[in-house]
Enzyme design. Structure first.
Site, mmCIF file in Angstrom:
data_model
loop_
_atom_site.group_PDB
_atom_site.id
_atom_site.type_symbol
_atom_site.label_atom_id
_atom_site.label_comp_id
_atom_site.label_asym_id
_atom_site.label_seq_id
_atom_site.Cartn_x
_atom_site.Cartn_y
_atom_site.Cartn_z
ATOM 1 N N SER A 84 -6.177 22.800 34.806
ATOM 2 C CA SER A 84 -5.385 23.657 35.678
ATOM 3 C C SER A 84 -5.323 23.048 37.087
ATOM 4 O O SER A 84 -5.018 21.862 37.211
ATOM 5 C CB SER A 84 -5.973 25.071 35.658
ATOM 6 O OG SER A 84 -5.036 25.997 36.132
ATOM 7 N N GLN A 85 -5.665 23.810 38.141
ATOM 8 C CA GLN A 85 -5.515 23.230 39.488
ATOM 9 C C GLN A 85 -6.396 21.997 39.679
ATOM 10 O O GLN A 85 -6.083 21.123 40.494
ATOM 11 C CB GLN A 85 -5.775 24.275 40.583
ATOM 12 C CG GLN A 85 -7.204 24.808 40.635
ATOM 13 C CD GLN A 85 -7.380 25.956 41.654
ATOM 14 O OE1 GLN A 85 -6.413 26.581 42.083
ATOM 15 N NE2 GLN A 85 -8.620 26.230 42.039
ATOM 16 N N HIS A 87 -2.147 29.177 28.543
ATOM 17 C CA HIS A 87 -2.830 28.317 29.503
ATOM 18 C C HIS A 87 -4.226 27.882 29.044
ATOM 19 O O HIS A 87 -5.078 28.730 28.772
ATOM 20 C CB HIS A 87 -2.942 29.091 30.828
ATOM 21 C CG HIS A 87 -3.315 28.236 31.994
ATOM 22 N ND1 HIS A 87 -2.597 27.117 32.357
ATOM 23 C CD2 HIS A 87 -4.331 28.337 32.879
ATOM 24 C CE1 HIS A 87 -3.158 26.570 33.427
ATOM 25 N NE2 HIS A 87 -4.205 27.287 33.761
#
Ligand SMILES: *[C@@H]1O[C@H](CO)[C@@H](O)[C@H](O)[C@H]1NC(C)=O
Ligand SMILES: *[C@@H]1O[C@H](CO)[C@@H](O)[C@H](O)[C@H]1NC(C)=O
Length: 296
Positions: free
Chosen positions: A104-105, A278
């Site tokens: 993710s980030q 996700h």
């Protein structure tokens, strides 16, 4: 010791070190931390099982798991990247180079490490559900109720307000396609790392091109990353927020801000897609598509 013994010992050392697998550095996503046993911990364990003798470092930003989690929301990204660079540079096991896995980030944060801190060298960079062109929306906040209320208040106040930019990580990769000029000017992290400001940083291009592979994983059913194509460096065609275009039709590629054309031409830019929401992938998928291909 005779000379023969010394030579034999040296040969042995060389043979052993030549077989040592490339170490791996991981960076977790929002609401997560370095070391939870069911998250980064499980992936670390699987890598250690699959790649005999591999050294895996799951980055902790701050000096405790709680700090690490909170820093994922409130510590300016540039400072986080700087801390990651220092930790990597100070880790003796990583001096020969390493592969990087960003979740993710953590994906775009590790890309910043590649672009800003070329030593020791990052070899393969694999990002899972990253937000390389940012996000325009945050439908789900993965944190405690208290933290998520603060995040929502700050975003409601305005991602491009300077107070919010300085204090909220997610605002620093907020990308409003209807306010591109403002984004380029005020985005503290993403507009810089994507080389979108008027003055380009050639070092970013050079360093990104040192990667052996840049592998971008997108989740076809991602309800967290808006638009999900940001995981593949795609984004809304500017000026509206309905139509998404692939990387190859965005200025980052057409104007070649990051040297991605070269990586692409060299066959070093790989886009993978897997079904699921996700970061929902199976260990089997990970082993077959990532571990066996890039980490062995
Ligand atoms: C370009 O990036 C490098 C690496 O982060 C940095 O040292 C340098 O100061 C930057 N140059 C400019 C012109 O911003
Ligand atoms: C993902 O989305 C596709 C197309 O929208 C759908 O056919 C598929 O069943 C979804 N898969 C999962 C795991 O939700």
């Amino acid at each position: 010791m005779t000379l023969a013994v010394i030579v034999a010992a040296l040969l042995l050392v060389t043979a052993v070190s030549a077989k040592e697998p490339t170490p791996v550095v991981m960076w977790h996503g929002m609401g997560d931390s370095c070391c939870l046993p069911f998250s980064m911990g499980a992936i670390k364990e699987e890598l250690e099982k699959q790649v005999a003798g591999v050294y895996v470092r799951s980055l902790e930003i701050g000096s405790s798991v709680i700090q690490d989690t909170l820093n994922g929301f409130f510590m300016p990204i540039d400072a986080q990247v700087e801390e990651a660079c220092q930790k990597i540079a100070a880790d003796e096991s990583l001096q020969g180079g390493y592969n990087a896995m960003g979740f993710s980030q953590g994906g775009q944060f590790l890309r910043a490490v590649a672009q800003r801190c070329p030593s020791p060298p990052m070899k393969n960079l694999i990002t899972f559900g990253g937000q390389h062109q940012g996000v325009f929306g945050l439908p789900h906040c993965l944190g405690t109720k208290g933290v998520c209320e603060v995040v929502k208040k700050l975003l409601d106040y305005g991602a491009y307000e300077s107070f919010v930019q300085s204090h909220l990580v997610q605002a620093q990769y907020w990308h409003d396609p209807l306010k591109q000029q403002q984004y380029v000017e005020v985005s503290q992290f993403l507009a810089d790392i994507n080389n979108e400001r008027d003055v380009k940083n050639e070092t970013y291009k050079e360093n990104l091109n040192k990667l052996e592979n840049l592998v971008l994983v997108m989740f076809s059913n991602d309800t967290m990353v808006v638009p999900r194509e940001s995981s593949h460096f795609g984004f809304y065609a500017l000026g509206q927020d309905q139509v998404v275009v692939p990387l190859q039709q965005t200025p980052i590629y057409t104007e070649d801000y990051l040297g991605l054309k070269q990586l692409d031409a060299d066959g070093k830019l790989t886009m993978l897609e897997t079904e699921g929401d996700h970061l929902q992938f199976s260990i089997d998928w990970l082993v077959e598509n990532i571990v066996n291909v890039y980490l062995k």
